[in-house]
Design a protein around this motif. Structure first.
Motif, PDB file in Angstrom:
ATOM      1  N   GLU A 193      47.777  41.108  39.206  1.00 15.65           N
ATOM      2  CA  GLU A 193      46.825  42.001  38.577  1.00 15.65           C
ATOM      3  C   GLU A 193      47.053  42.042  37.067  1.00 15.65           C
ATOM      4  OE1 GLU A 193      46.385  46.177  40.305  1.00 15.65           O
ATOM      5  OE2 GLU A 193      45.830  44.769  41.911  1.00 15.65           O
ATOM      6  N   LYS A 194      48.323  42.121  36.707  1.00 19.91           N
ATOM      7  CA  LYS A 194      48.691  42.184  35.297  1.00 19.91           C
ATOM      8  C   LYS A 194      48.296  40.897  34.576  1.00 19.91           C
ATOM      9  CE  LYS A 194      52.841  43.049  32.811  1.00 19.91           C
ATOM     10  NZ  LYS A 194      54.298  43.016  33.005  1.00 19.91           N
ATOM     11  N   ARG A 195      48.609  39.778  35.221  1.00 17.19           N
ATOM     12  CA  ARG A 195      48.282  38.472  34.622  1.00 17.19           C
ATOM     13  C   ARG A 195      46.780  38.318  34.419  1.00 17.19           C
ATOM     14  NH1 ARG A 195      51.512  33.721  35.520  1.00 17.19           N
ATOM     15  NH2 ARG A 195      53.682  34.240  35.938  1.00 17.19           N
ATOM     16  N   MET A 196      46.009  38.769  35.412  1.00 14.55           N
ATOM     17  CA  MET A 196      44.552  38.619  35.329  1.00 14.55           C
ATOM     18  C   MET A 196      43.967  39.575  34.289  1.00 14.55           C
ATOM     19  SD  MET A 196      43.709  36.116  37.076  1.00 14.55           S
ATOM     20  CE  MET A 196      44.966  35.034  37.720  1.00 14.55           C
ATOM     21  N   ARG A 197      44.508  40.786  34.273  1.00  7.25           N
ATOM     22  CA  ARG A 197      44.010  41.758  33.297  1.00  7.25           C
ATOM     23  C   ARG A 197      44.255  41.253  31.867  1.00  7.25           C
ATOM     24  NH1 ARG A 197      45.717  47.180  35.285  1.00  7.25           N
ATOM     25  NH2 ARG A 197      44.108  46.777  36.841  1.00  7.25           N
ATOM     26  N   ALA A 198      45.389  40.588  31.694  1.00 10.53           N
ATOM     27  CA  ALA A 198      45.747  40.085  30.362  1.00 10.53           C
ATOM     28  C   ALA A 198      44.722  39.080  29.830  1.00 10.53           C
ATOM     29  CB  ALA A 198      47.141  39.456  30.390  1.00 10.53           C
ATOM     30  N   ILE A 199      43.995  38.420  30.746  1.00 13.04           N
ATOM     31  CA  ILE A 199      42.971  37.478  30.278  1.00 13.04           C
ATOM     32  C   ILE A 199      41.563  38.036  30.490  1.00 13.04           C
ATOM     33  CG2 ILE A 199      44.395  35.383  30.480  1.00 13.04           C
ATOM     34  CD1 ILE A 199      42.930  34.860  33.182  1.00 13.04           C
ATOM     35  N   GLY A 200      41.477  39.342  30.772  1.00 10.38           N
ATOM     36  CA  GLY A 200      40.173  39.998  30.846  1.00 10.38           C
ATOM     37  C   GLY A 200      39.522  40.003  32.222  1.00 10.38           C
ATOM     38  N   TYR A 201      40.307  39.747  33.253  1.00 13.26           N
ATOM     39  CA  TYR A 201      39.749  39.726  34.607  1.00 13.26           C
ATOM     40  C   TYR A 201      40.361  40.823  35.473  1.00 13.26           C
ATOM     41  CZ  TYR A 201      37.384  35.360  33.553  1.00 13.26           C
ATOM     42  OH  TYR A 201      36.557  34.418  33.012  1.00 13.26           O
ATOM     43  N   GLU A 202      39.618  41.215  36.511  1.00 10.19           N
ATOM     44  CA  GLU A 202      40.014  42.314  37.375  1.00 10.19           C
ATOM     45  C   GLU A 202      40.167  41.815  38.811  1.00 10.19           C
ATOM     46  OE1 GLU A 202      41.300  45.975  37.023  1.00 10.19           O
ATOM     47  OE2 GLU A 202      40.058  45.202  35.373  1.00 10.19           O
ATOM     48  N   VAL A 203      41.337  42.021  39.387  1.00 11.53           N
ATOM     49  CA  VAL A 203      41.518  41.682  40.802  1.00 11.53           C
ATOM     50  C   VAL A 203      40.834  42.765  41.631  1.00 11.53           C
ATOM     51  CG1 VAL A 203      43.220  41.437  42.655  1.00 11.53           C
ATOM     52  CG2 VAL A 203      43.694  40.484  40.389  1.00 11.53           C
ATOM     53  N   VAL A 204      39.921  42.371  42.523  1.00 15.67           N
ATOM     54  CA  VAL A 204      39.168  43.367  43.282  1.00 15.67           C
ATOM     55  C   VAL A 204      39.487  43.323  44.777  1.00 15.67           C
ATOM     56  CG1 VAL A 204      37.266  43.449  41.621  1.00 15.67           C
ATOM     57  CG2 VAL A 204      37.143  41.852  43.560  1.00 15.67           C
ATOM     58  N   THR A 205      39.126  44.395  45.454  1.00 11.01           N
ATOM     59  CA  THR A 205      39.428  44.544  46.881  1.00 11.01           C
ATOM     60  C   THR A 205      38.318  44.001  47.781  1.00 11.01           C
ATOM     61  OG1 THR A 205      40.951  46.362  46.536  1.00 11.01           O
ATOM     62  CG2 THR A 205      39.806  46.379  48.620  1.00 11.01           C
ATOM     63  N   GLU A 206      37.124  43.748  47.204  1.00  9.83           N
ATOM     64  CA  GLU A 206      36.011  43.257  48.029  1.00  9.83           C
ATOM     65  C   GLU A 206      36.360  42.029  48.866  1.00  9.83           C
ATOM     66  OE1 GLU A 206      32.615  42.526  45.342  1.00  9.83           O
ATOM     67  OE2 GLU A 206      33.630  44.023  44.108  1.00  9.83           O
ATOM     68  N   ARG A 207      35.661  41.893  49.994  1.00  8.56           N
ATOM     69  CA  ARG A 207      35.837  40.712  50.853  1.00  8.56           C
ATOM     70  C   ARG A 207      35.513  39.417  50.131  1.00  8.56           C
ATOM     71  NH1 ARG A 207      33.965  40.629  57.039  1.00  8.56           N
ATOM     72  NH2 ARG A 207      33.045  38.662  56.375  1.00  8.56           N
ATOM     73  N   GLY A 208      34.536  39.486  49.251  1.00  8.33           N
ATOM     74  CA  GLY A 208      34.186  38.296  48.484  1.00  8.33           C
ATOM     75  C   GLY A 208      33.632  37.171  49.330  1.00  8.33           C
ATOM     76  N   ASP A 209      32.603  37.481  50.126  1.00  8.92           N
ATOM     77  CA  ASP A 209      31.955  36.429  50.912  1.00  8.92           C
ATOM     78  C   ASP A 209      31.098  35.551  50.010  1.00  8.92           C
ATOM     79  OD1 ASP A 209      32.449  36.742  53.879  1.00  8.92           O
ATOM     80  OD2 ASP A 209      31.974  38.814  53.318  1.00  8.92           O
ATOM     81  N   TYR A 210      30.797  34.374  50.488  1.00 14.41           N
ATOM     82  CA  TYR A 210      29.890  33.485  49.760  1.00 14.41           C
ATOM     83  C   TYR A 210      28.501  34.105  49.724  1.00 14.41           C
ATOM     84  CZ  TYR A 210      27.345  29.330  48.338  1.00 14.41           C
ATOM     85  OH  TYR A 210      26.556  28.439  47.667  1.00 14.41           O
ATOM     86  N   GLN A 211      27.882  34.131  48.557  1.00 13.77           N
ATOM     87  CA  GLN A 211      26.527  34.663  48.414  1.00 13.77           C
ATOM     88  C   GLN A 211      25.582  33.530  48.035  1.00 13.77           C
ATOM     89  OE1 GLN A 211      26.020  37.900  48.970  1.00 13.77           O
ATOM     90  NE2 GLN A 211      28.163  38.572  48.942  1.00 13.77           N
ATOM     91  N   ASP A 212      24.584  33.345  48.862  1.00 11.36           N
ATOM     92  CA  ASP A 212      23.622  32.274  48.596  1.00 11.36           C
ATOM     93  C   ASP A 212      22.779  32.512  47.351  1.00 11.36           C
ATOM     94  OD1 ASP A 212      23.341  29.830  49.678  1.00 11.36           O
ATOM     95  OD2 ASP A 212      22.616  30.581  51.615  1.00 11.36           O
TER      96      ASP A 212
END
Ligand code: 5AD
Length: 347
Positions: free
Chosen positions: A328-347
């Motif tokens: 989370e820290k590494r991703m935040r440092a480059i401006g990204y957010e780790v999220v809890t969503e399932r993250g299914d493929y969206q057509d």
């Protein structure tokens, strides 16, 4: 400039000719890479914002009936300490993972015939019942269509099966004769027909790989139109026939990941553990080249070191919670957010 024209075409049409792809890869430079990464990251942001999806990886068995020349858990590696997780072990991994915000569990393992379809269906339906809001991804190699159907019916949603290389002659140099690209592709087709979200993918810099082979991988991925793509560098393992072969580079891997993103804008694309292994900030660099998924390890600490597909695999000592926090820290440092969503493929 030809490079910019090709990148533009990749961006606008999501495709390029074999000749153009080959030229772009052969003539890549720091400037060209930068232009490509910017485009790829922008495409990822257009579809996923600054969200990074996480998948909890559960390495359930390192027994394998196969003997792939590159892989540390190949059956001929007598030095590998073999282990299997029980249903209870797996449920405990899910429980810890769920508490940490994971909503996708990836059951990965060698092709271990100890787990019958009945057993796997039982494990999958136990997870499905206890965590109805979670996606279940399988990464258990080649099975019959009937088995894939059975596991799908039990509640699995996604299947990862890398094609490894889309060139039959190259495939034959990485695997013993009992394995074939044709049967791998047959499996991928069945998985898709059954209704799984499917992931294919290849290793970068595997022994005997040519740039032409790499372009074939890119074109294969485009034509197969998977929902997920797993592409990471080859890394030698000391107890395999490829112990003394050179590793793939992060540099080429990142370049190809960015091309994959442009050719397949909505694909779920992990910054792989192997990329994080050969380069300190590999996973961050992956995200900056268009990746949108990371797959931290939820396997019990006691088995982590035993699931060694290649040497020096990272995060063998981190507790799942620590790994998640550091990610989370590494991703935040480059401006990204780790999220809890399932993250299914969206057509
Ligand atoms: N280096 C990098 N990746 C490897 N894999 C297996 N062995 C290695 C290695 N030595 C990858 C394969 C497989 C996935 C689970 O791990 O692509 O599909």
């Amino acid at each position: 400039m030809r490079a910019i024209d090709i990148i533009d075409s990749l961006y606008k049409k999501q495709e390029a000719s074999r000749e153009d792809l080959l030229w772009l890869i052969e003539n890549r430079s720091t400037d060209i890479s930068q232009a490509l990464f910017e485009r790829a990251a922008a495409v990822a942001r257009a579809h996923f914002g600054n969200k990074i999806y996480v998948r909890g990886l559960i390495e359930m068995t390192n027994y394998c009936r196969n003997d792939c020349y590159y892989c540390g858990i190949r059956r001929s590696n007598a030095a590998a300490q073999r282990y299997r997780l029980t249903e209870e072990d797996i449920m405990q991994c899910c429980e810890a993972g769920y508490g940490l915000g994971f909503r996708t569990f990836v059951l990965q393992g060698g092709e271990d015939m100890y787990y019958t379809d009945d057993m796997m269906a039982e494990i999958i339906s136990a997870i499905r019942t206890k965590y109805p809001d979670c996606a279940i991804t399988l990464s258990l190699g080649e099975k019959t269509r009937e088995s894939y159907q059975r596991l799908y019916d039990a509640g699995a949603n996604r299947y990862l099966l890398r094609h490894e290389t889309a060139t039959p002659e190259h495939y034959a140099k990485l695997h013993p004769a009992e394995l074939s690209l044709a049967s791998r592709i047959e499996c991928l087709r069945s998985l898709k027909e059954i209704g799984y979200q499917v992931g294919c993918g290849s290793m970068v810099g595997s022994p005997y790989q040519t740039l032409d082979n790499i372009v074939s991988d890119l074109l294969f991925i485009k034509s197969f139109a998977p929902q997920m793509v797993g592409m990471g560098p080859f890394i030698p393992h000391h107890d395999t026939p490829f112990a003394h072969e050179k590793a793939g580079t992060a540099e080429l891997t990142l370049f190809l990941l960015a091309i994959v993103r442009l050719m397949n804008p909505k694909v779920l694309l992990p910054a792989t553990t192997a990329l994080g292994t050969i380069e300190d900030n590999g996973r961050e660099l992956g995200v900056l080249a268009g990746c949108n998924v990371v797959m931290p390890n939820l396997s019990p600490l006691s088995v982590r070191k035993k699931y060694m597909l290649y040497d020096n695999k990272i995060s063998t000592g981190d507790e799942a919670a620590e790994a998640r926090a550091s990610l989370e820290k590494r991703m935040r440092a480059i401006g990204y957010e780790v999220v809890t969503e399932r993250g299914d493929y969206q057509d």
